[in-house]
Design an enzyme around this catalytic site. Structure first.
Site, PDB file in Angstrom:
ATOM      1  N   HIS A 193       0.865  -1.186   0.000  1.00  0.00           N
ATOM      2  CA  HIS A 193       0.000   0.000   0.000  1.00  0.00           C
ATOM      3  C   HIS A 193       0.899   1.233   0.000  1.00  0.00           C
ATOM      4  O   HIS A 193       1.646   1.449   0.950  1.00  0.00           O
ATOM      5  CB  HIS A 193      -0.893  -0.025   1.249  1.00  0.00           C
ATOM      6  CG  HIS A 193      -1.787   1.164   1.409  1.00  0.00           C
ATOM      7  ND1 HIS A 193      -3.097   1.174   0.984  1.00  0.00           N
ATOM      8  CD2 HIS A 193      -1.566   2.396   1.955  1.00  0.00           C
ATOM      9  CE1 HIS A 193      -3.642   2.340   1.277  1.00  0.00           C
ATOM     10  NE2 HIS A 193      -2.734   3.105   1.866  1.00  0.00           N
ATOM     11  N   HIS A 195       1.792   5.417  -0.433  1.00  0.00           N
ATOM     12  CA  HIS A 195       1.426   6.836  -0.439  1.00  0.00           C
ATOM     13  C   HIS A 195       2.474   7.605  -1.227  1.00  0.00           C
ATOM     14  O   HIS A 195       3.603   7.135  -1.407  1.00  0.00           O
ATOM     15  CB  HIS A 195       1.299   7.375   0.985  1.00  0.00           C
ATOM     16  CG  HIS A 195      -0.021   7.037   1.615  1.00  0.00           C
ATOM     17  ND1 HIS A 195      -1.094   7.896   1.605  1.00  0.00           N
ATOM     18  CD2 HIS A 195      -0.444   5.922   2.257  1.00  0.00           C
ATOM     19  CE1 HIS A 195      -2.123   7.331   2.216  1.00  0.00           C
ATOM     20  NE2 HIS A 195      -1.748   6.115   2.619  1.00  0.00           N
ATOM     21  N   TYR A 284       2.617   9.776   9.653  1.00  0.00           N
ATOM     22  CA  TYR A 284       1.362   9.212   9.161  1.00  0.00           C
ATOM     23  C   TYR A 284       0.670  10.186   8.212  1.00  0.00           C
ATOM     24  O   TYR A 284       0.438  11.361   8.545  1.00  0.00           O
ATOM     25  CB  TYR A 284       0.484   8.938  10.375  1.00  0.00           C
ATOM     26  CG  TYR A 284      -0.544   7.857  10.226  1.00  0.00           C
ATOM     27  CD1 TYR A 284      -0.185   6.547   9.943  1.00  0.00           C
ATOM     28  CD2 TYR A 284      -1.896   8.139  10.426  1.00  0.00           C
ATOM     29  CE1 TYR A 284      -1.132   5.556   9.847  1.00  0.00           C
ATOM     30  CE2 TYR A 284      -2.854   7.149  10.334  1.00  0.00           C
ATOM     31  CZ  TYR A 284      -2.465   5.858  10.034  1.00  0.00           C
ATOM     32  OH  TYR A 284      -3.408   4.875   9.940  1.00  0.00           O
TER      33      TYR A 284
END
Length: 344
Positions: A193, A195, A284
């Site tokens: 996953h 980003h 995050y």
């Protein structure tokens, strides 16, 4: 074969302040289904049960959104994300009743042991159980493999490396995939996953595929926390050009991105200095809007807040520390006046 999972209706919720309606969810899900996407993740940005003051109040319940997506798909599976401590088995059971057949159970990369109950329940009750190791850049590949084996032992058939901060580059992404691929049973698949805070989202996903990952996440138009996720339609095209089969029809995928999702976005997914700071600091991705609000409240720079959070190694679930960091930076830049030093 690479399985593509779309996170527009979960990770993308961060970018629209958790405001998608059931009608909008159904429209996006139907388009993804027509394009042949394997799984569509639907929930609050922080998973089922995430709607709260701390994580952001959602306009509609997770259950309403999951039901809306499940009602329009013919081929795709509906996935629900759950973070133990935020989501509960009761919420996961409700998601399954309403049509979710994939449970993605997410923990911090060093805390796989808190997922045992949830992964075990999902596997025992007919859901595809997937383990999600968030902030995977924070530990070395060998340590990550140990955590992945725990999730596998609980019943996970897929374990994900999750670059929650968008802090990885292709080399570090590939190293972690290889560590899991070497450390897990051959029947257990590896996912990635990405980003895009360092601009490496699609590149990292391609490196993950080359290293043995068979589940890859993305989102339409890159819609997601921080600078967004790996852009799904771009990833699908790049995988095809790299020789990886996905079973996805590219042009219908491009059309739902352009004709549906683009109009739902509050702002473009760009790598501005704040988003770049997320990746650089290893913070995050969902902290972006929280940090911008805290910085404005205390009159400090968002970038400074994010760098301080990175220095403190703050992780998901510690959103309250964003306010603390901003307040401390403001106090440090405007110290209270000291009392008189004269003698009585």
């Amino acid at each position: 074969m690479i399985r593509l999972v779309d996170s527009s209706l979960r990770d993308g919720m961060h970018s629209v302040r958790h405001s998608f309606s059931p009608e909008q969810v159904a429209l996006v899900a139907a388009g993804l289904d027509r394009a042949g996407v394997d799984a569509i993740e639907v929930s609050h940005g922080d998973g089922v049960g995430g709607s709260s003051i701390q994580y952001g109040k959602a306009a509609f319940s997770d259950e309403a959104l999951i039901e809306a997506a499940a009602s329009v798909v013919q081929r795709a599976q509906i996935a629900a994300l759950l973070l133990p401590g935020i989501g509960t088995l009761t919420r996961l059971q409700a998601a399954q009743r309403l049509g979710a057949s994939v449970a993605r159970v997410a923990t911090h990369c060093t805390e796989a042991d808190i997922a045992e109950q949830h992964i075990g329940w999902a596997a025992e009750h007919g859901m595809r159980a997937i383990g999600f190791l968030m902030m995977s850049h924070m530990i070395e590949p060998a340590e990550l493999a140990v955590q992945a084996r725990l999730m596998e032992s609980y019943g996970a058939s897929v374990v994900y490396i999750v670059d929650s901060a968008g802090a990885m580059v292709p080399r570090t992404a590939a190293e972690r995939v290889r560590a899991l691929r070497d450390g897990l049973d051959g029947a257990t698949e590896v996912g990635f996953h990405a980003h895009n805070n360092l601009g490496c989202g699609v590149g990292n996903a391609l490196a993950a595929a080359d290293a043995g990952a068979t589940w890859l996440d993305g989102s339409l138009r890159g819609l997601g926390a921080g600078a967004g996720n790996a852009q799904l339609e771009v990833l699908a095209a790049a995988l095809e050009r790299s020789g990886h089969a996905t079973g996805v029809e590219l042009f219908p995928l491009m059309d739902v991105a352009e004709d549906v999702v683009a109009s739902l976005m509050e702002r473009p997914q760009i790598i501005d200095r704040t988003a770049l700071s997320l990746g650089y600091a290893g913070v995050y991705s969902s902290f972006l809007l929280h940090a911008e609000r805290a910085a404005a409240k205390f009159g400090v720079e968002p970038r400074a807040v994010l760098m301080e959070l990175g220095r403190r190694r703050i992780v998901g679930g510690q959103e309250d520390m964003i306010i603390d960091a901003a307040a401390q930076l403001a106090a440090d830049s405007h110290p209270a006046p000291t009392g008189s030093s004269g003698s009585a």
